[in-house]
Design an enzyme around this catalytic site. Structure first.
Site, PDB file in Angstrom:
ATOM      1  N   TYR A 151      -4.218   2.077   7.400  1.00 46.14           N
ATOM      2  CA  TYR A 151      -3.669   3.270   8.044  1.00 46.14           C
ATOM      3  C   TYR A 151      -4.605   4.471   7.973  1.00 46.14           C
ATOM      4  O   TYR A 151      -4.287   5.529   8.506  1.00 46.14           O
ATOM      5  CB  TYR A 151      -2.322   3.629   7.419  1.00 46.14           C
ATOM      6  N   LYS A 221      -1.097  -8.852  -1.358  1.00 46.15           N
ATOM      7  CA  LYS A 221      -1.627 -10.084  -0.762  1.00 46.15           C
ATOM      8  C   LYS A 221      -2.973 -10.399  -1.412  1.00 46.15           C
ATOM      9  O   LYS A 221      -3.952 -10.746  -0.760  1.00 46.15           O
ATOM     10  CB  LYS A 221      -1.764  -9.895   0.754  1.00 46.15           C
TER      11      LYS A 221
END
Length: 426
Positions: A151, A221
């Protein structure tokens, strides 16, 4: 009324007068109508609790379409400066400008003010329609890192000179040949820092301790992105062990005890920590976590995660308890005291001016705002009125369409019903 004062900060604590100035941005699309409905409820709750001894002085700021139409700027510098100096503010949904300029006004506000925590508490209100058999089992506090990850907006389009130069650098200078189609690839950068991770996880653990929660789960992750999301996991555990060793027990500790002394002793250590009221720090792979919140939501409490994961997780959890129409949100910097509380849904321009949609996301974000400034009784009044209205099946269109024998209210009518419930004698 006494002259309003800015909210300040001293030695890590907010300084709030009896008449604080709180800026607001009403937002685009349905923003003006849900803000009007919410402001009326906020003022009624403050009056109910403090009988005129305290009162908010609301100050409008311009952003989004209203700002562009008025000033020619989507986000005027005057608005940013006021937000920098007033610490706490609240806003409705803002549209994403078409064409050049800002990628997202919401992201810009977070980055300009370094609002590194996106705080999304997720809980169930009795009577709200849900796809879950037991939605009441979902009760989590999401701490989403707000300033890093993909982002940050460091990306370049396919075929651009920047993308070609970066791909060439990766190949020629760093020896990376893993980009399968380099001639047509767009490319982006995913920065994840130790500093960004530590301040986010610290906030999550501190809130877990304050709220007497049972666990903090690091969602990542890291099995694939070993140095970015894997770093997030590692740094989160290190922080817990270095700064909160007396209040926490980490899953990393459990595995170390298990390896040296066996599973039975590791289980005993975990059970002892739980009996002592210690916060259990654990981690889950993001895709497994999305399955777990459906199958075993009671196993999770406070969640700390990265920007993209947090985007997915917070909306998925909101769906379990009725949707983002009833999900509050806040963007915060616990170090400087800056916080913007906001509706978590979009502008819904097709409904603008129809006075139909649910203002509860903004209402509950306002409840978070009052809790943040220490006016907890006001927050409780707002939440209680929403709970009573839903149980009585007096709701707006989104819920009325799903609840049998519901009384459908307009947005403004729902606001008036909440005010009536607030003003009732306890």
């Amino acid at each position: 009324m006494s002259e309003g004062q800015k909210i300040g900060m001293k030695q890590g604590n907010l300084i709030v007068s009896d008449h604080p100035i709180i800026p607001f941005i009403e937002g685009d699309g349905i923003g003006p109508e849900i803000w009007a409905a919410s402001r009326a409820v906020f003022d009624a709750a403050v009056q109910k609790v403090y009988h005129g001894k305290r009162k908010v002085q609301w100050q409008e700021l311009l952003a989004g379409e209203k700002a562009f139409n008025t000033t020619g700027s989507w986000l005027p510098e005057e608005t940013l400066e006021t937000l920098r100096t007033h610490l706490a503010a609240i806003k409705g949904p803002l549209t994403t400008p078409v064409g050049g300029g800002f990628r997202s006004l919401n992201v810009t506000l977070r980055q300009e003010l370094d609002l590194y925590i996106c705080y999304r508490p997720i809980r169930y209100f009795e009577g709200v329609p849900s796809p879950m058999k037991h939605p009441e089992h979902t009760d989590m506090m999401i701490f989403r890192e707000n300033t890093e990850d993909i982002y940050t907006g460091i990306e370049f389009p396919s075929g651009s000179p920047e993308a070609e130069k970066l791909i060439a650098f990766l190949k020629n200078e760093l020896g990376s040949n893993k980009i399968r189609f380099p001639n047509t690839s767009a490319i982006g950068i995913k920065p994840v820092s130790k500093e960004g991770t530590v301040r986010l996880v610290r906030g999550a653990i501190e809130q877990a301790i304050k709220q007497k929660r049972k666990s903090v789960t690091l969602v990542h992750k890291g099995n694939i992105m070993k140095f970015t999301e894997g770093g997030f996991k590692q740094w989160g555990y290190e922080l817990a062990e270095e700064e909160f060793s007396e209040q926490t027990f980490t899953w990393k500790n459990y595995l170390q005890i298990k390896e040296v002394h066996g599973k039975e002793q590791a289980d005993e250590a975990l059970e002892t920590a739980q009996k002592q009221g210690k916060i259990i720090i654990k981690d889950r792979i993001a895709d497994i976590f999305l399955q777990e919140i459906l199958l075993h939501p009671k196993e999770y409490d406070v969640i700390a995660t990265l920007n993209l994961n947090g985007d997915y997780v917070s909306d998925a959890l909101a769906a379990q308890v009725g949707g983002i129409g009833i999900a509050p949100g806040a963007n915060m910097n616990l170090q400087t005291g800056h916080a913007i509380f906001e509706a978590t849904h979009g502008t819904a321009p097709e409904y603008a001016g129809l006075d139909q949609l649910n203002p509860s996301s903004l209402l509950l974000s306002g409840a978070l705002l009052f809790e943040y400034i220490g006016w907890n009784e006001v927050s409780e009044e707002i939440i209680a009125s929403i709970e009573k209205a839903i149980i009585a099946k007096t709701v707006t269109k989104d819920f009325a369409d799903q609840i049998r024998n519901a009384t459908q209210l307009k947005c403004s009518e729902f606001s008036q019903e909440l005010i009536r419930l607030i003003q009732e004698k306890n």
